[in-house]
Structures are given as structure tokens and as C-alpha cells.
Motif scaffolding. Structure first.
Motif, short mmCIF file in Angstrom:
data_model
loop_
_atom_site.label_atom_id
_atom_site.label_comp_id
_atom_site.label_asym_id
_atom_site.label_seq_id
_atom_site.Cartn_x
_atom_site.Cartn_y
_atom_site.Cartn_z
N ASP A 138 -45.96 59.27 49.53
CA ASP A 138 -47.24 58.75 50.04
C ASP A 138 -48.26 58.57 48.92
N GLU A 139 -48.26 59.51 48.00
CA GLU A 139 -49.20 59.38 46.88
C GLU A 139 -48.81 58.23 45.98
N LEU A 140 -47.51 58.05 45.82
CA LEU A 140 -47.03 56.95 44.99
C LEU A 140 -47.46 55.62 45.62
N ARG A 142 -49.95 55.02 47.49
CA ARG A 142 -51.38 54.85 47.32
C ARG A 142 -51.71 54.45 45.87
N LEU A 143 -51.04 55.12 44.95
CA LEU A 143 -51.31 54.87 43.54
C LEU A 143 -50.97 53.45 43.11
N VAL A 144 -49.75 53.00 43.39
CA VAL A 144 -49.34 51.69 42.91
C VAL A 144 -50.18 50.56 43.51
N GLY A 145 -50.80 50.82 44.65
CA GLY A 145 -51.65 49.81 45.24
C GLY A 145 -52.74 49.37 44.27
N GLY A 146 -53.28 50.31 43.53
CA GLY A 146 -54.38 50.00 42.61
C GLY A 146 -53.91 49.69 41.20
N LEU A 147 -52.60 49.55 41.05
CA LEU A 147 -52.06 49.37 39.70
C LEU A 147 -51.59 47.94 39.43
N SER A 156 -39.13 53.41 44.68
CA SER A 156 -39.64 52.16 45.22
C SER A 156 -40.84 52.46 46.10
N SER A 157 -41.60 51.42 46.36
CA SER A 157 -42.82 51.56 47.14
C SER A 157 -43.23 50.17 47.60
N GLY A 158 -43.23 49.97 48.91
CA GLY A 158 -43.60 48.67 49.45
C GLY A 158 -42.83 47.57 48.77
N ASP A 159 -43.52 46.51 48.40
CA ASP A 159 -42.80 45.40 47.76
C ASP A 159 -43.02 45.38 46.26
N VAL A 160 -43.31 46.54 45.71
CA VAL A 160 -43.44 46.64 44.26
C VAL A 160 -42.05 46.46 43.65
N PRO A 161 -41.90 45.59 42.68
CA PRO A 161 -40.58 45.39 42.07
C PRO A 161 -40.04 46.71 41.55
#
Lengths: 336, 336
Positions: A138-140, A142-147, A156-161
Motif C-alpha cells: 500500500d505504501e509502495l 502511494r509512493l510511486v504515484g508521486g514519482l 509491481s504497482s498499478g500500471d507502473v512498468p
DNA sequence: CTGTTAGCGCTTTCAG
DNA sequence: CTGAAAGCGCTAACAG
């Protein structure tokens, strides 16, 4: 308080070149950036002046105006880990080939550091690549959203490659290898319990157990390094298992060392399997059977994804590289 | 939970904070930089606004105006080399502790790349640290002149600060160790012939030979990796030597592996000595006698020097760390 | 103590 | 095709 001296010394600026070539700043900029709308003769003059003055445009000034630093950040949990080193190497060389620079940050296996470093390095680069981040999901997320743009390695996280080694299939291959050699009592030396890599392995084990009723795989909590593997020696011997599956090569090597010192023969009494195929795995005695994770390629692929994002491409499908089962001397037929 | 501002286009700027706090840009800048000449109440308001907007000053803009990037470059010949990895790790962590970032560049053992990377990375950082540069001395001298501030690891040039491992003394210690064990015929597996590290070792050998008339040390051209060490196996056996001194641990491990596969017992038939004490040296069988190069400290010290230069300190004396002779199982009395 | 005003060095409209 | 001018986002003189 006097201003600190310019970091790059008495740099020659674009104005110097313009003066020497007898043109305006814009013309210098255009000429040096290969803008075709510049009179060839003038362009020549500008280039000569630049050469004579040994001029190169300030990357920092360009970064500010272009909004692009030509640099990406890579955050790794530990620069001392051979796998991350190989990933970094593959990544760094691939990025360099595309004229990009790499900023590294070592989070020292700290989740808090990981978060801080990721956001901090992102600000001074065009994107960040997180290598096996330790953050909870969950933290990951949240984090990658702003990255953005970001690329993940082994997570993996959402549609992050993301690019990853297929730990699960590789472990299955190892288990089948052992089973084929007649092993029915197997121990698994688990890594950090809540790690994703560990979870993938546990899945493979569960699946294997379901498909092989005559085999039993037990789990022994362990760690991720030599010492952990060595410390697990007695527990492994006591378990009565004929084969041990280590979380990684370091653990396998520690175990190998410990049980051999204890008079146990490998693989006659105990087969040992590692994971990763670090460069030294082939030099233990006996050489270690393991699953070769293509770390350099993982790094290179991670860069390829990042470059894609930087060029505006779609995230694309997650890439999964299958580690290659590499059979060496540390595994053999189960004792009768 | 509101989404953080996009890392992309709509960045929060200092003007947004100023507007929200109802003050001028300068006040925001001053308050956020801890300038004490700001009314505490206002400072508070500014900080609140900044927090609310999740504002952080753009490092790139700051770099341009301050003439300081808060980043240093590290150029290494090969990120896949364990010694450089350890140096990078020590350096990276030390720099991070001082709030500095590290840009890495891998020259892939190419002298040409080394030169290009050093100057290119220098422009986007506050200084560069060259790790075991492969450049010939005269070119190195010329290069570092335009790199200031620069720090050298395992090389020196003029009064450029440098930190190094004392290869020569360490090799002398290894030779004396072998001599003390009765070895009189010793082979040295040389690394890259024109490398400085190799030259230091050759000096130690020459000195040793001069002082021990009954001992003979012969040199075998070799390489710097496993394969090279393994390939040298036959030559070592053929030489009739009772002890082999490898250029580094990788070479030693390759040799160890090759000669053992060939039925040679270590150390009964042949003693083998490595160099560096990479993490795996203690896990070979037998464990490798070697000289432990304090790579992490070398990295940390290199950073300390760089920080000194950045703070305007004098270059200071070159630092030389003595690798520690670490006797393990791969050496023993010479066969009679 | 605070706001206004210049830049840092470069790219890029926008006019000529 | 070329130059003048307006910033990129921030800090630091320089007045108030």
C-alpha cells in the motif's frame, strides 16, 4: 558573506562564444543544437568559436530551461548485494548508451530511507527506478504515484512498468529437479518473511506440495546472508531432509559451509540449491546448483522501460524474465 | 487522501507558497532556508503554506543559482568488480550522511570512456572521484587538472587528494608469509600489465627477490577475473612452484578451482594467495588466504577528502590504508 | 525585518 | 535566417 566560488570555476558561457563568433546568443544556441535553420557558414563559425573556447553548455542551466536533467535515479536496498550490483551495472551501461546519467542511492535496507530517497532523488532526475523496494504494497502504491515516471524491479504497482525475475516458476523448476532426483523431504530456508520474493517462493512450494502428495516441504525461518545460512545448519540437519532449498545463493553458501564443517557430505548426504547464480556460485565446492537470475538484463530492461516512458510511450506489459535452472555439483540423487 | 501534486507539469513553485502565505518570494526563500532574519510568526506561516502545498524547492533551480549541485560523480572501471562495489558502497553511504548525492559512471575498463565520463559528469556535479583510473599517468595528470575538485582512489597526481590501498606493503607481507612457510618457488599471476596496481606488486616482488637470494618468484601474465585464473592453472602446475600469488581474489579462486579439478591439493601441493578479501574469499574451500583491502573505508575516506575540498580545505596528505594479511586455509607449509 | 530587483546560463517564442 | 527579450525557479544584493 561572499558568494561561494562557482562550482565549475571560471566557466566559459554562451555569451563568450557569441562574442567570439560575432553573433547573438540565440544563434549560438541554435547552431550548437543542430537547428537546421542556421546559415551553414555561421554555424561553422560558431562551432569553431566553441571549440576554440572549449565550450560546452551548462547541463544545469539546460536542465532548468528544458525541464529535463538527462539523469535517472536508481534506489537499491544495498549496494553490497551482488544481485543489485549486477542490476545496477546492466542499467547503468544501458542508460549510458542512450546518453543518460545514473544517480544511485542506497537505502541500507531501510523502508523509511527508501521512501525519502525515492522522492528526494526524483526531484533532481527525470525518473526513478526502484530496485526490489522493501515497502509494503500500500505504501509502495502511494509512493510511486508521486514519482512518475517510475519503473519497478521485482515489484509491481498499478500500471507502473515493471521488470522482474519469475521467482515462482524458477523455484518450481528447482523443486522438480530435486523431486526428479528422488528427494521427498525438502526444507526451504525462508528469507525475510514479508518480502515479495519470499511470497512468490512460498506459492511455488504450496503448488508443488499440492501436486506431489509423497513429498513434504517444510519451512525454516532464516535470513538472506551467509551467516543466516550457516546458522540454519543444525536445524537443517535435525529436520532429516535430504535436500535444502535456500532463499538465495548467499544463504546456500553459508549452509554449505556449515554442514560440511559438521561432517555432512554434499550432495551425498544433503543436496543444496541456491538462487540468483551470483558470480561465485560456480566456485564453491561442490559448485552450487541454482537458478540463474539474469540480473544484468533485468537492469538493461528496466532502463529500456524508463526510456520508453521518457519518450512518452505507454507503460506496456510487465516483463518477466525466467531464471535458468543451473544444475551443478551441489545436488545429486537422494540418499537411499 | 488527496493526490500529491503531479511531479510533472504543474509543479508547485515558490510563488505559490508566497501567494498562500501572503508574503514575497524572498521571504519564502529565507524562511525555508532557515535565515534567522525572518519574523518567527511569518516563518511559521510560510512553513505552513509550504507543508500544505507539499512544496520543496527545485534542486535544479537552486543548483543553477547556487553554483552547487549537491552531487558528486564517481567513475569506476567496472561496476561488476566486487572491490569497486565495496568502495562505491562506502562512498555512497558516507556522502548520503552529508546530504550529498552520487552519480555513478562505469567506464567499462575503457581508457577513452574514462576520460569522457570524467569530464562529462564533472559538469553536472560539484566534483569527481576517480576510482582506480586506468589512464596513463601523463594523461591522468592532464585530466584531473580540469576536474577540480577531484579525488583519486588508488592513483595519485600532483597534489590531488588521494586515498589508496598500500598494495606494495601488503604483497610484501604475503610474500614473507609464504617464505616463512618454506616456499622458495613462487609464481605471481600478473594482472593488467600496465596497471598501477600491478606495478606496485612487481616492485614488492623485486624487493623481496633482492632480499631473499634462495627464493625465486616468476611472473605469469594473467588477467583479473575468474576465467583468467582458471586458464592459468596448467601454467602454474607446469612451473613447479609450490605457491601462487594471484593478482586478486577472483584470479585466486579461478586458479583454486582449476587446479583442484585437476587433482591438485591445496595447500598440500600448492598454496594459493589472493588479494582484496572480497566477501566470498572466506567461503571457498579451503578458505582463501588473502590481503584484506578495506574497500568500504577507502570509499568513505575518499568522500571525506572530497567533502574537505568542497568546504575549501587544503588537499592534505595522501592517505594509504594497509591491507591486512588474512591467513586462511589456502596456504600451508611447502611440500618437502 | 521585508519586498523589489537582478541575475544564474540557457532555450525559445516573437518580431524583423 | 537572425536578434531581442522573456522566462525556467530560485537566491541574494539592495533598498526601504
Amino acid at each position: 558573506m561572499p558568494r561561494p566560488p562557482r562550482a565549475d570555476g571560471a566557466r566559459v558561457t554562451i555569451a563568450d562564444v557569441a562574442a567570439r563568433a560575432g553573433v547573438s546568443l540565440s544563434t549560438v544556441s541554435r547552431a550548437l543544437n543542430g537547428n537546421p535553420t542556421v546559415d551553414p557558414a555561421l554555424a561553422e563559425k560558431v562551432r569553431d568559436a566553441a571549440t576554440a573556447l572549449d565550450y560546452t553548455a551548462s547541463p544545469v542551466a539546460r536542465s532548468l530551461v528544458l525541464g529535463r536533467t538527462q539523469t535517472v535515479a536508481v534506489v537499491v536496498p544495498d549496494l553490497g548485494n551482488p544481485t543489485f550490483q549486477a542490476i545496477l551495472r546492466g542499467l547503468s551501461r544501458a542508460a549510458a548508451a542512450d546518453d543518460y546519467h545514473v544517480l544511485v542511492a542506497d537505502s541500507a535496507e531501510s523502508v523509511a530511507e527508501e521512501r525519502v530517497l525515492a522522492t528526494a532523488t526524483r526531484r533532481r532526475t527525470d525518473g526513478v527506478i526502484l530496485c526490489s523496494p522493501r515497502l509494503p504494497q500500500d505504501e509502495l502504491d502511494r509512493l510511486v504515484g508521486g514519482l512518475t515516471p517510475a519503473v519497478l524491479i521485482n515489484r509491481s504497482s498499478g500500471d507502473v512498468p515493471s521488470v522482474r525475475a519469475d521467482y515462482r516458476s524458477a523455484l518450481t523448476a528447482e523443486l522438480e529437479h530435486l523431486y526428479g532426483q528422488g528427494h521427498r523431504r525438502i526444507v526451504y530456508l525462508a528469507g525475510v518473511a514479508r518480502s515479495v520474493a519470499n511470497a512468490a517462493r512460498l506459492e511455488a512450494i504450496a503448488e508443488f506440495a499440492a501436486g506431489h502428495a509423497d513429498a513434504v516441504v517444510t519451512e525454516i525461518p532464516c535470513g538472506v546472508d551467509f551467516e543466516a545460512g550457516a546458522a540454519a545448519g543444525p536445524a537443517v540437519r535435525a529436520s532429516g531432509a535430504t535436500a535444502a532449498l535456500a532463499f538465495n545463493d548467499l544463504v546456500a553458501m553459508g549452509l554449505l559451509s556449515a554442514v560440511q564443517a559438521d561432517g555432512c557430505r554434499v550432495p551425498a548426504d544433503l543436496s543444496i540449491v541456491g538462487f540468483d547464480d551470483i558470480p561465485f556460485a560456480r566456485y564453491t565446492s561442490p559448485p552450487l546448483t541454482t537458478a540463474a537470475v539474469p540480473a544484468n538484463e533485468l537492469g538493461a530492461e528496466a532502463w529500456a522501460r524508463m526510456r520508453g516512458l521518457l519518450e512518452g510511450a505507454e507503460p506496456g506489459h510487465p516483463l518477466s524474465l525466467l531464471p535458468q535452472l543451473t544444475v551443478r555439483g551441489s545436488t545429486g540423487p537422494a540418499p537411499v
